[in-house]
Scaffold this motif. Structure first.
Motif, PDB file in Angstrom:
ATOM      1  N   LYS B 233      -5.266  -4.229 -31.321  1.00 38.43           N
ATOM      2  CA  LYS B 233      -4.986  -3.769 -30.060  1.00 38.43           C
ATOM      3  C   LYS B 233      -4.754  -4.802 -29.100  1.00 38.43           C
ATOM      4  N   ILE B 234      -4.798  -6.234 -29.961  1.00 44.54           N
ATOM      5  CA  ILE B 234      -4.430  -7.414 -28.210  1.00 44.54           C
ATOM      6  C   ILE B 234      -3.525  -7.236 -27.913  1.00 44.54           C
ATOM      7  N   SER B 235      -2.048  -6.980 -28.672  1.00 39.32           N
ATOM      8  CA  SER B 235      -0.820  -6.537 -28.508  1.00 39.32           C
ATOM      9  C   SER B 235      -0.774  -5.138 -28.130  1.00 39.32           C
ATOM     10  N   ALA B 236      -1.142  -4.541 -27.973  1.00 39.53           N
ATOM     11  CA  ALA B 236      -1.612  -3.222 -27.401  1.00 39.53           C
ATOM     12  C   ALA B 236      -1.913  -3.390 -25.910  1.00 39.53           C
ATOM     13  N   PHE B 237      -2.938  -4.540 -25.811  1.00 41.15           N
ATOM     14  CA  PHE B 237      -3.108  -4.467 -24.217  1.00 41.15           C
ATOM     15  C   PHE B 237      -2.625  -5.567 -23.965  1.00 41.15           C
ATOM     16  N   ALA B 238      -1.771  -6.304 -24.094  1.00 39.62           N
ATOM     17  CA  ALA B 238      -0.979  -7.772 -23.726  1.00 39.62           C
ATOM     18  C   ALA B 238       0.380  -6.287 -23.156  1.00 39.62           C
ATOM     19  N   VAL B 239       1.139  -5.785 -24.236  1.00 35.65           N
ATOM     20  CA  VAL B 239       2.588  -5.106 -24.192  1.00 35.65           C
ATOM     21  C   VAL B 239       1.761  -3.783 -22.710  1.00 35.65           C
ATOM     22  N   SER B 240       0.866  -3.297 -22.760  1.00 36.25           N
ATOM     23  CA  SER B 240       0.426  -2.819 -21.738  1.00 36.25           C
ATOM     24  C   SER B 240       0.025  -3.097 -20.252  1.00 36.25           C
ATOM     25  N   SER B 241      -0.313  -4.093 -20.662  1.00 40.34           N
ATOM     26  CA  SER B 241      -0.676  -5.118 -19.133  1.00 40.34           C
ATOM     27  C   SER B 241       0.955  -5.681 -18.184  1.00 40.34           C
ATOM     28  N   PHE B 242       1.518  -6.030 -19.200  1.00 39.27           N
ATOM     29  CA  PHE B 242       3.160  -6.193 -19.048  1.00 39.27           C
ATOM     30  C   PHE B 242       3.668  -5.542 -18.101  1.00 39.27           C
ATOM     31  N   TYR B 243       3.602  -4.232 -18.836  1.00 41.91           N
ATOM     32  CA  TYR B 243       4.366  -2.962 -17.983  1.00 41.91           C
ATOM     33  C   TYR B 243       3.443  -3.122 -16.919  1.00 41.91           C
ATOM     34  N   ILE B 244       2.277  -2.617 -17.218  1.00 45.77           N
ATOM     35  CA  ILE B 244       1.538  -2.699 -16.269  1.00 45.77           C
ATOM     36  C   ILE B 244       1.869  -3.593 -14.856  1.00 45.77           C
ATOM     37  N   GLY B 245       1.734  -4.631 -15.230  1.00 46.91           N
ATOM     38  CA  GLY B 245       1.660  -5.749 -14.329  1.00 46.91           C
ATOM     39  C   GLY B 245       3.718  -6.084 -13.801  1.00 46.91           C
ATOM     40  N   VAL B 246       4.140  -5.520 -14.643  1.00 47.34           N
ATOM     41  CA  VAL B 246       5.666  -5.727 -13.510  1.00 47.34           C
ATOM     42  C   VAL B 246       5.302  -4.161 -13.128  1.00 47.34           C
TER      43      VAL B 246
END
Lengths: 274, 358, 342
Positions: B233-246
């Protein structure tokens, strides 16, 4: 029939001799709120055997499996697996120690293909880093291919090549059960827990499934603990049987011993409990 | 060229696992890429850049991110707007604090900052599920936007409360700021989106992706067979937020140039991206693009028809557009809950057999 | 101890605190009212109806439109036909307008079932949730198209303004000569609270003592089982959405009378969400208690925390409270402890 196994096929080498103690369940008690599901149950599973857990509905069989793989935490008692004693443990830890299982009501990942479902079984054995996976190159790719080869062997073994790329949600019940067995096998388990592997199957499917269970036990030397309601199947397959009723152990021994145990007969024929 | 898999044999597991297993599909994809990279830059003008193509790319990036979290890992998030704001403000702070840092790295670092924030807000997902989590992510949305409004450090104490992107260059060509040529901003965004879409594809077909999907489909069983819920779950949040942040960083620095948090990163942005993911198809990389394209292009088209063609007042057209978007979402959910990507899949299945129905 | 008897009287600080709590309770009741609409639909159909807030807006818009005699879709008609119409008459009397609006909400419930829900039976909850977001956009756009997007005043004859009586009473509590002018309480809030309480009692009685109410509870408990004993799921859904429409109408009237009928009215839905996670999606008492907690907490935070961190905390404070709460009790205030099975 279990006597003629080539010991060379035994895997998951943990220094335990065949026939030695693999799992020890000691004085387990489990309750939900005020409801007692299991009361002071102890038994053991020896390496290489097929151990059946039987009992009427609501006897606490599935709860027992849930305790063994860490999903429920018992209030009392301990589990000793491969010489390691514990009471509380997260299920994924149990999985990485080598306990795999199937479920009473199929718990496959419905949106994923057969192949991906079985690949998830190898999750605990795959180690490549996130960055490497993102590149799909180098270690991650090599690892993926290596594990794919093992998984393909399991697919061969279970005769499900034709549904490799089908989302499991679309498969008929009997095949889903088989895929679930495949997913558990993929983990390379030291102990395989099967929760009613033949529930809801017709005679032919039961025969197929019994053959797979025996083959797993004999070819791979995997230790199996199974819950089953079909007495014919239980008596034929298992080396030893433990009988639960109302959360208590009422019988333990070889199929013949259990068959002649008065308490067991009473439980099945429904003698009133005083 | 016909769409056929006959005769397209696979002799190794590596080729069996490729993204486009069918030859004609592969040609189609690379053809499209050639046009996008080598042809479009020569014809792009200001209108197409600011109203169509760059928005399309930015939203695709955001939709990819949300799709990883919601479509692959099954965690519904309504905080996309807030996370885009984190990307944008991280980008702004980095641009102004390190003027010499290449904008490419600034954007990547902004993604990293957002990934960290996303992980923090993803922690509750370990305890709470479903709608409770969706509502909890709204906390992120409101809190983050409030934070960027209220703490002057984030907007460098500017009087207007806005942040404005200074000019930054790559290989001597401006990609942010008012004088950046359309083709440069377009290519900059396209390269990033291409790169990250490819990585998203790789992540979702590998071990990590399978652990996400396992959590999505049946979290309890997933844990029992050995998926660590925390890690997945945390990796999904991290990767997802990374993309959204970019996406947020590009949204601010390349596309808009200047933003004000309440307007640009409000809850409507969260919903917009969620709609893109739903209409495009949950759990599909292609779907993220299709959804983003649909919801970017449709308003442009509608506006041209209603205001340009029929001569309606703009506010009337805006209301009509809201109503139409709402109606279309309901319509799509009824007709094809799995989105445009599923429609495309069905078309392909038909094509494989064409001209024979069975 | 905050309460200090200084001579004969209560410290103004403490009275201010009481005033804040009271106002919090009043707005809490309003949150409960909106949350109640969510809970009703969620219990009966498992749908998290995001459109609840927009339904309140739509109801209030319709009510004002009927009261003032606006022609629906006037702008659209004018734009297409080039005409210039806006009003058809002096409008309906308030009571009649409320009745007609209620009919409109029932018709809306019927249409929603017919056009949307019927086709989405057996879809996953997330899909249904999405559909209600789509519905929210649709209703918002349609409301604006029908009645225009300008801010409208809504007056249904409820008293409003500060209560002088209460101000006088409370002023006497403070010590003689203290710089204190009594508590301000809006009479509109008081009547809203009373109406909300009546509504909640009526709904409880309805669900406990009528056949329809029993069917509603049966459906809430188990869809399949309810179907198998001959309860029509579809008519239940129409009834539930109608009731939710009614609750939305009441909420719309209250909030509309307080701060005008405009787009921001639909945002009360967002205010009600923390109430839901606090109280649990399926619990009516949870919605009420949760609403009160959030209302009081928000007002207190605004008064005591807001000034320290720069104000406007009410947008997220409730969410943070609910979130913190959830971490310790994931099932909410009144939910049952979740036993996971496999």
């Amino acid at each position: 029939m279990n006597q003629h196994i080539d010991p060379g096929t035994l895997r998951a080498d943990d220094g335990i001799e065949r026939g030695g103690m693999l799992l020890h369940v000691d004085n387990i008690s489990l309750s939900f709120g005020g409801v007692k599901a299991i009361t002071d149950v102890s038994f053991d599973v020896k390496k290489g055997e097929i151990r059946a857990i039987i009992g009427p509905n609501g006897a606490g069989k599935t709860s027992m499996l849930n305790v063994i793989n860490g999903f429920y935490h018992p209030q009392e008692g301990t589990i000793t697996f491969r010489g390691e004693k514990r009471r509380r443990m997260r299920p994924h830890r149990a999985a990485s120690q080598g306990i795999a299982r199937t479920f009473q009501n199929i718990a496959l990942f419905k949106g994923m293909t057969t192949l991906d479902n079985i690949m998830t079984g190898r999750m605990t054995l795959m180690k490549s880093s996130m960055l490497s996976q993102a590149m799909w190159w180098g270690p991650a790719h090599r690892e993926e291919i290596a594990h794919r080869e093992t998984v393909e062997k399991i697919i061969d073994f279970l005769e499900i090549e034709h549904i490799r790329k089908t989302p499991v949600g679309r498969l008929p019940y009997g095949l889903q059960k088989r895929v679930e067995l495949g997913r558990a096998l993929a983990a390379d388990p030291a102990l395989l827990l099967l929760d009613e592997p033949m529930a809801g199957m017709n005679l032919e499917e039961k025969e197929d499934m019994s053959r797979f269970v025996l083959d797993v036990n004999q070819q791979f030397g995997t230790t199996i603990a199974l819950i089953e309601h079909d007495m014919g199947v239980v008596m034929d397959l298992s080396d030893r049987v433990v009988v639960l009723d109302y959360g208590r152990k009422i019988g333990d021994g070889t199929p013949d011993e259990v068959r002649n145990n008065q308490a067991v007969i009473d439980a099945y024929l429904g003698v009133s409990h005083e | 060229m016909l769409y056929r898999e006959t005769g397209d044999f696979k002799s190794s597991y590596a080729t069996d696992q490729q993204t486009f297993p069918i030859r004609s599909e592969r040609y189609l994809f690379w053809g499209a890429m050639v046009i996008a990279f080598l042809v479009v830059p020569f014809f792009i003008n200001d209108y197409w850049e600011k109203s169509v193509l760059v928005p399309l790319l930015v939203w695709s990036m955001a939709a990819l991110g949300l799709n990883i979290l919601t479509g692959y890992c099954g965690q519904v998030s309504l905080g996309t707007g807030g996370f885009m704001a984190v990307g944008a403000y991280a980008c702004y702070k980095l641009m102004t604090a390190f003027p010499d840092l290449n904008i490419f790295f600034v954007v990547i670092l902004s993604g990293g900052v957002t990934a960290f924030v996303g992980m923090l807000f993803g922690l509750p997902s370990l305890r709470i599920k479903g709608f409770y989590l969706a509502v909890a992510t709204l906390a992120a949305q409101f809190f983050l936007v409030w934070l960027f409004n209220k703490v002057p450090w984030f907007y460098n104490y500017s009087a207007s409360g806005q942040i404005t992107a200074p000019e930054r260059t790559i290989f001597g060509i401006a990609v942010t700021g008012a004088s950046a040529p359309p083709w440069a901003t377009y290519l900059f965004c396209l390269t990033l989106v291409f790169l990250f879409a490819w990585m998203a594809r790789n992540l979702t077909r590998g071990t990590l992706g399978r652990s996400w999907m396992a959590i999505r489909d049946m979290d309890i069983a997933a844990e029992i067979i050995g998926v660590q819920p925390l890690k997945a779950k945390i990796s999904a949040f991290a990767v997802s937020s990374f993309y959204i942040g970019v996406a947020g960083a590009l949204y601010f620095s390349v596309w808009l140039g200047a933003v004000e948090p309440t307007e640009a990163f409000g809850i409507n942005v969260s919903f917009l991206v969620l709609f893109m993911v739903i209409i495009g198809g949950l759990g599909s990389i292609l779907g993220s693009f299709l959804g983003a394209a649909f919801l970017t292009l449709m308003p442009v088209l509608l506006k041209n028809v209603m205001v340009g063609g029929l001569g309606w007042p703009t506010d009337l057209a805006a209301h009509f557009e809201i109503m139409l978007v709402g109606g279309l979402i309901v319509f799509f959910l009824i007709v094809e809950p799995h989105g445009l990507a599923q429609l495309w899949r069905l078309v392909k299945e038909k094509l494989r057999l064409w001209p024979f129905p069975y | 101890m905050v309460l200090q008897a200084r001579g004969h009287g209560v410290s103004p600080d403490f009275l201010n605190f009481i005033e804040t709590v009271l106002n919090g309770l009043m707005s809490g009741v309003m949150y409960s009212l909106v949350a109640l609409g969510f809970v009703l639909i969620f219990k009966a159909s498992g749908i998290f109806n995001f459109a609840q807030g927009v339904m309140a807006l739509f109801a209030a818009l319709t009510l004002v439109g009927l009261q003032t005699g606006q022609v629906p879709f006037a702008h659209l008609i004018n734009a297409i036909l080039g005409t210039d119409i806006h009003h058809w008459g002096p409008g309906l009397p308030t009571v009649l307008a409320i009745l007609v609006t209620m009919l409109v909400m029932i018709a809306l419930a019927f249409l929603i079932e017919k056009v949307v829900l019927k086709h989405l039976v057996n879809q996953e909850p997330i899909i249904l949730f999405m559909a209600t977001i789509g519905l929210a956009y649709f209703l918002e756009g349609m409301g604006d198209l029908m009645w225009g997007a300008d801010v409208k005043a809504l007056d249904v004859g409820l008293p409003s303004g500060g209560s002088f009586w209460w101000e006088d009473v409370t002023r006497a509590w403070a010590p003689e000569g203290a710089d204190y002018f009594g508590m301000y309480i809006d009479t509109l809030d008081v009547s809203a609270a009373i109406i909300a309480v009546v509504l909640v009692v009526a709904l409880t009685l309805f669900s406990q003592y009528t056949a329809t109410g029993r069917a509603l509870r049966a459906v809430a408990d188990d869809h399949q089982a309810a179907l198998s004993v001959g309860i029509s799921l579809r008519s239940i859904w129409v009834i539930v959405w109608s009731i939710a429409g009614f609750v939305a109408l009441v909420a719309g009237i209250m909030w509309g009378a307080k701060s005008g009928v405009q787009f921001s009215l639909s945002l009360i839905a967002l205010k009600a969400l923390p109430v839901l996670i606090l109280g649990g999606f399926t619990s009516i008492p949870g919605a009420i208690v949760g609403g009160l907690i959030i209302g009081v907490g928000e007002k207190l935070a605004e008064a005591y925390v807001g000034p320290i961190v720069g104000g406007a905390v009410e947008n997220w404070f409730a969410y943070m409270v609910a979130l913190a709460f959830l971490l310790f009790r994931p099932q909410g205030l009144y939910g049952e402890k979740i036993i996971e099975r496999i």
